[in-house]
Design an enzyme around this catalytic site. Structure first.
Site, PDB file in Angstrom:
ATOM      1  N   ARG A 231       0.867  -1.171   0.000  1.00  0.00           N
ATOM      2  CA  ARG A 231       0.000   0.000   0.000  1.00  0.00           C
ATOM      3  C   ARG A 231       0.908   1.227   0.000  1.00  0.00           C
ATOM      4  NH1 ARG A 231      -3.376  -2.800  -1.504  1.00  0.00           N
ATOM      5  NH2 ARG A 231      -5.346  -3.367  -0.535  1.00  0.00           N
ATOM      6  N   ASP A 255       3.790  -0.144  -7.421  1.00  0.00           N
ATOM      7  CA  ASP A 255       2.459  -0.480  -7.947  1.00  0.00           C
ATOM      8  C   ASP A 255       1.385   0.257  -7.162  1.00  0.00           C
ATOM      9  OD1 ASP A 255       0.647  -1.977  -9.617  1.00  0.00           O
ATOM     10  OD2 ASP A 255       0.230  -3.306  -7.921  1.00  0.00           O
ATOM     11  N   GLU A 260      -3.958   7.260  -4.419  1.00  0.00           N
ATOM     12  CA  GLU A 260      -4.348   6.735  -5.741  1.00  0.00           C
ATOM     13  C   GLU A 260      -5.730   7.272  -6.138  1.00  0.00           C
ATOM     14  OE1 GLU A 260      -4.128   2.474  -5.444  1.00  0.00           O
ATOM     15  OE2 GLU A 260      -2.050   2.538  -4.804  1.00  0.00           O
ATOM     16  N   HIS A 278      -1.470   0.248  -9.893  1.00  0.00           N
ATOM     17  CA  HIS A 278      -2.078  -0.741  -8.981  1.00  0.00           C
ATOM     18  C   HIS A 278      -2.696  -1.910  -9.763  1.00  0.00           C
ATOM     19  CE1 HIS A 278      -3.912  -1.177  -4.691  1.00  0.00           C
ATOM     20  NE2 HIS A 278      -3.763  -2.368  -5.262  1.00  0.00           N
TER      21      HIS A 278
HETATM   22  P1  NAP Z   1      -0.548 -11.638   4.783  1.00  0.00           P
HETATM   23  O1  NAP Z   1      -0.531 -13.055   4.328  1.00  0.00           O
HETATM   24  O2  NAP Z   1      -1.401 -11.262   5.920  1.00  0.00           O
HETATM   25  O3  NAP Z   1       0.972 -11.247   5.103  1.00  0.00           O
HETATM   26  C1  NAP Z   1       1.325 -10.029   5.644  1.00  0.00           C
HETATM   27  C2  NAP Z   1       2.739 -10.125   6.216  1.00  0.00           C
HETATM   28  O4  NAP Z   1       3.094  -8.844   6.719  1.00  0.00           O
HETATM   29  C3  NAP Z   1       2.875 -11.129   7.351  1.00  0.00           C
HETATM   30  O5  NAP Z   1       3.979 -11.947   7.118  1.00  0.00           O
HETATM   31  C4  NAP Z   1       3.072 -10.279   8.602  1.00  0.00           C
HETATM   32  O6  NAP Z   1       3.989 -10.904   9.470  1.00  0.00           O
HETATM   33  C5  NAP Z   1       3.646  -8.977   8.035  1.00  0.00           C
HETATM   34  N1  NAP Z   1       3.216  -7.827   8.836  1.00  0.00           N
HETATM   35  C6  NAP Z   1       1.952  -7.501   9.214  1.00  0.00           C
HETATM   36  N2  NAP Z   1       1.951  -6.386   9.946  1.00  0.00           N
HETATM   37  C7  NAP Z   1       3.249  -5.997  10.058  1.00  0.00           C
HETATM   38  C8  NAP Z   1       3.899  -4.918  10.722  1.00  0.00           C
HETATM   39  N3  NAP Z   1       3.199  -4.005  11.433  1.00  0.00           N
HETATM   40  N4  NAP Z   1       5.239  -4.817  10.625  1.00  0.00           N
HETATM   41  C9  NAP Z   1       5.949  -5.730   9.926  1.00  0.00           C
HETATM   42  N5  NAP Z   1       5.384  -6.783   9.283  1.00  0.00           N
HETATM   43  C10 NAP Z   1       4.053  -6.908   9.353  1.00  0.00           C
HETATM   44  O7  NAP Z   1      -0.934 -10.669   3.590  1.00  0.00           O
HETATM   45  P2  NAP Z   1      -0.823 -10.915   2.027  1.00  0.00           P
HETATM   46  O8  NAP Z   1      -2.004 -11.673   1.559  1.00  0.00           O
HETATM   47  O9  NAP Z   1       0.521 -11.409   1.717  1.00  0.00           O
HETATM   48  O10 NAP Z   1      -1.017  -9.410   1.491  1.00  0.00           O
HETATM   49  C11 NAP Z   1      -0.176  -8.389   1.890  1.00  0.00           C
HETATM   50  C12 NAP Z   1      -0.669  -7.067   1.372  1.00  0.00           C
HETATM   51  O11 NAP Z   1      -0.390  -6.929  -0.015  1.00  0.00           O
HETATM   52  C13 NAP Z   1      -2.181  -6.823   1.445  1.00  0.00           C
HETATM   53  O12 NAP Z   1      -2.601  -6.474   2.736  1.00  0.00           O
HETATM   54  C14 NAP Z   1      -2.364  -5.706   0.451  1.00  0.00           C
HETATM   55  O13 NAP Z   1      -2.192  -4.454   1.083  1.00  0.00           O
HETATM   56  C15 NAP Z   1      -1.243  -5.930  -0.548  1.00  0.00           C
HETATM   57  N6  NAP Z   1      -1.748  -6.369  -1.866  1.00  0.00           N
HETATM   58  C16 NAP Z   1      -1.508  -5.588  -2.950  1.00  0.00           C
HETATM   59  C17 NAP Z   1      -1.943  -5.999  -4.182  1.00  0.00           C
HETATM   60  C18 NAP Z   1      -1.673  -5.176  -5.399  1.00  0.00           C
HETATM   61  O14 NAP Z   1      -2.453  -5.243  -6.342  1.00  0.00           O
HETATM   62  N7  NAP Z   1      -0.588  -4.422  -5.450  1.00  0.00           N
HETATM   63  C19 NAP Z   1      -2.659  -7.184  -4.321  1.00  0.00           C
HETATM   64  C20 NAP Z   1      -2.889  -7.941  -3.201  1.00  0.00           C
HETATM   65  C21 NAP Z   1      -2.433  -7.524  -1.964  1.00  0.00           C
HETATM   66  P3  NAP Z   1       3.884 -10.687  11.070  1.00  0.00           P
HETATM   67  O15 NAP Z   1       2.465 -11.004  11.439  1.00  0.00           O
HETATM   68  O16 NAP Z   1       4.898 -11.633  11.632  1.00  0.00           O
HETATM   69  O17 NAP Z   1       4.250  -9.272  11.325  1.00  0.00           O
HETATM   70  C1  8YV Z   2      -6.667  -4.931  -6.005  1.00  0.00           C
HETATM   71  C2  8YV Z   2      -5.404  -5.305  -3.779  1.00  0.00           C
HETATM   72  O1  8YV Z   2      -6.042  -3.849  -6.566  1.00  0.00           O
HETATM   73  O2  8YV Z   2      -6.197  -7.342  -2.949  1.00  0.00           O
HETATM   74  C3  8YV Z   2      -5.693  -6.247  -2.685  1.00  0.00           C
HETATM   75  O3  8YV Z   2      -5.404  -5.915  -1.532  1.00  0.00           O
HETATM   76  O4  8YV Z   2      -4.863  -4.259  -3.581  1.00  0.00           O
HETATM   77  C4  8YV Z   2      -5.692  -5.679  -5.191  1.00  0.00           C
HETATM   78  O5  8YV Z   2      -5.899  -7.013  -5.360  1.00  0.00           O
HETATM   79  C5  8YV Z   2      -7.978  -4.518  -5.505  1.00  0.00           C
HETATM   80  O6  8YV Z   2      -8.525  -5.287  -4.515  1.00  0.00           O
HETATM   81  C6  8YV Z   2      -8.935  -4.409  -6.671  1.00  0.00           C
HETATM   82  O7  8YV Z   2      -9.871  -3.531  -6.388  1.00  0.00           O
END
Ligand code: NAP
Ligand code: 8YV
Length: 319
Positions: A231, A255, A260, A278
């Site tokens: 994010r 990304d 945004e 994104h």
């Molecule tokens: P997840 O499985 O919950 O993993 C999050 C990781 O972050 C965990 O390993 C956690 O470890 C660590 N974490 C959480 N809070 C933290 C903190 N305060 N300080 C340091 N580390 C921390 O989540 P995910 O499914 O991988 O997704 C991660 C994020 O990617 C989403 O929340 C979203 O914002 C983003 N995302 C972006 C896109 C995109 O289109 N660009 C798409 C999907 C997701 P600990 O619990 O040990 O801290």
């Molecule tokens: C998408 C995301 O951009 O899953 C997330 O956390 O940031 C992305 O997969 C979004 O959810 C689509 O609206």
């Protein structure tokens, strides 16, 4: 559901047709962007929203006295005031599992694009500049050490890919993970000091706001590369622009952004930044799967009182 009244669902955002159609087939869908009178608001039992829609806070929930569940189209749910939802007994669901590999693919594409300067090379060719001279040699991924800030579902999918690229991997999260052999660092700063590529995949929200600040960027160093697919709020964008302008770090691949779809002109002006709108999960197949999981969460909730993928903060509301 023949003969039964379909549950009333408020769509907070216009979803793609491949999600809107099955949503409307299963539920009585109201569209928030068309306006909502008090009678309709009183009937709403579920809210379907989108990570990119904007903050969904207590004011919206207060208008919906019959609200039982908020289903998010996205895995990150920093757009939802989960504390406000939990205090009202409202279930919140997200879409984990169906997008990890897609987002990890994109992350590797962004990493390689940033280090090997692929968009810049393509612009060079399209501008007809190749005829005047070769594109300058790029930095390399070879011999680098990559730090993953947030070794969760997506972070691990990124790490699996990086193993194939033969680079050293380290990570930071709040806790050292059992059974993970990569070196763990107790802070983001310590991780940045130990690596020269930082891939950010933590959730957004207050706990991670500004986690990558000027000090972390300084620690990454003049050959350092920052990749952010989590994010915009996690990175101090002003400090990042300064770091790119002053050569405090080498390059960034982003990304996600603070506000945004606005991207600061000073960032767009930087040739050492690769910027994407994104699109981490943005394939038709993955967005279709995300939409289906959002709908399946609603269907399961109304049929059984149990959601498929509740977020941790509202898991206790499973019936
Ligand atoms: P997840 O499985 O919950 O993993 C999050 C990781 O972050 C965990 O390993 C956690 O470890 C660590 N974490 C959480 N809070 C933290 C903190 N305060 N300080 C340091 N580390 C921390 O989540 P995910 O499914 O991988 O997704 C991660 C994020 O990617 C989403 O929340 C979203 O914002 C983003 N995302 C972006 C896109 C995109 O289109 N660009 C798409 C999907 C997701 P600990 O619990 O040990 O801290
Ligand atoms: C998408 C995301 O951009 O899953 C997330 O956390 O940031 C992305 O997969 C979004 O959810 C689509 O609206």
């Amino acid at each position: 559901m023949r003969g039964m009244t379909k549950p009333a669902v408020l769509a907070a955002a216009p979803f793609p047709p491949f999600t809107m159609q099955p949503l409307e087939a299963a539920f009585a869908v109201h569209r928030l962007w068309d306006g909502l009178d008090d009678a309709a608001a009183g009937s709403i039992r579920a809210l379907a929203t989108n990570t990119l829609f904007g903050r969904l806070g207590a004011e919206v929930m207060n208008r919906l006295p019959a609200l039982e569940i908020i289903a998010n189209f996205g895995v990150g749910y920093d757009n939802i005031d989960v504390a406000a939802a939990a205090s009202r007994g409202v279930m919140v669901t997200n879409t984990p599992g169906v997008l990890d590999e897609e987002v990890a693919d994109l992350t590797l594409g962004l990493l390689l694009s940033t280090i090997r300067r692929l968009p810049q090379a393509e612009r060079h060719l399209r501008a007809g500049l190749w005829e005047q001279g070769a594109f300058p040699l790029s930095p390399t991924l070879r011999g680098r050490r990559v730090g993953i800030l947030g070794l969760g579902a997506i972070g691990k999918a990124v790490a699996r890919r990086l193993e194939g690229f033969g680079v050293a991997i380290a990570y930071h999260g709040r806790t050292r993970q059992e059974g993970v052999a990569y070196p763990w660092y107790p802070t983001a700063l310590a991780l940045a000091e130990a690596v020269d590529v930082l891939v950010v995949v933590v959730p957004g929200g207050a706990a991670t706001a500004g986690l990558v600040d000027a000090a972390v960027l300084r620690a990454l160093g003049p050959q350092g590369v920052l990749i952010n697919v989590s994010r915009g709020s996690v990175v101090d964008e002003v400090a990042l622009i300064a770091a790119l302008q002053q050569g405090t770090i080498l390059a960034a691949g982003l990304d996600v952004f603070t506000r945004e779809p606005h991207v600061p002109a000073d960032l767009v002006a930087q040739d050492n930044a690769v910027l994407l709108p994104h699109v981490g999960s943005g394939s038709v197949a993955t967005r279709t799967a995300m939409g289906q999981l959002m709908i399946d969460n609603l269907s399961a909730w109304f049929a059984t009182g149990r959601a498929l993928t509740p977020v941790a903060e509202t898991r206790h509301l499973q019936r």
